[in-house]
Write an enzyme that holds these catalytic residues in place. Sequence first.
Site, mmCIF file in Angstrom:
data_model
loop_
_atom_site.group_PDB
_atom_site.id
_atom_site.type_symbol
_atom_site.label_atom_id
_atom_site.label_comp_id
_atom_site.label_asym_id
_atom_site.label_seq_id
_atom_site.Cartn_x
_atom_site.Cartn_y
_atom_site.Cartn_z
ATOM 1 N N ASP A 199 -2.621 0.747 6.919
ATOM 2 C CA ASP A 199 -1.949 0.533 5.769
ATOM 3 C C ASP A 199 -1.333 -0.702 5.442
ATOM 4 O OD1 ASP A 199 -1.341 3.749 5.019
ATOM 5 O OD2 ASP A 199 -1.345 3.366 7.018
ATOM 6 N N ASP B 146 0.640 -1.174 -0.062
ATOM 7 C CA ASP B 146 0.116 -0.056 -0.010
ATOM 8 C C ASP B 146 0.900 1.055 0.310
ATOM 9 O OD1 ASP B 146 -2.167 1.542 0.041
ATOM 10 O OD2 ASP B 146 -2.080 1.463 2.328
ATOM 11 N N GLU C 187 -1.455 -1.050 -4.914
ATOM 12 C CA GLU C 187 -2.449 -0.430 -5.420
ATOM 13 C C GLU C 187 -2.196 0.682 -6.461
ATOM 14 O OE1 GLU C 187 -5.960 1.372 -2.546
ATOM 15 O OE2 GLU C 187 -4.148 2.736 -2.451
#
Length: 170
Positions: free
Chosen positions: A140, A7, A67
């Site tokens: 996260d 992330d 991501e």
Amino acid sequence: MVILGIDPGYAIVGWGVIRFENNMHKPLAFGAITTEAHTDFNQRLQQIYDDTCEIIDRSRPDAMSIEKLYFTTNATTAIQVAEARGVILLAAQQHGIKVFEYTPLQVKTAVTGYGKAKKPQVMEMTRRLLHLKEVPKPDDTADALALALTHTQAAGTNLREYMMKRGLKP
């Protein structure tokens, strides 16, 4: 197959490593790379790069799941996150790791079965799928594990084809 989920960020980079074998998910390691707010930004990027390389060297993943960026308002933040993401992608490239990108919608759908799921639902399903006692912190880190899980669910035939080419057992 060992998957490193990332992330991306520049203050906090969540990461999680899972093994996917015989249709089972096993968490191997997870955590967060954190950089200090008042540190020179180039030094922060260097730390993110160095720490990412160290994680890759320790976990030796077969794939990275990261991501895709999506920002609507703050261009400065978007650029800084994109720069941090760039050094993460460079680390993967230099280690010969194939990178797979997923949108938040894809993550929600893969982990919960519902594309409009709320963050707490995704985090709880990540905990359940990985048989963890509690949701990893910071958020996260949980997001990174969800990204790794997404790769096992969303890649479908591409994942199987990739694994077969590498002689890995799906």
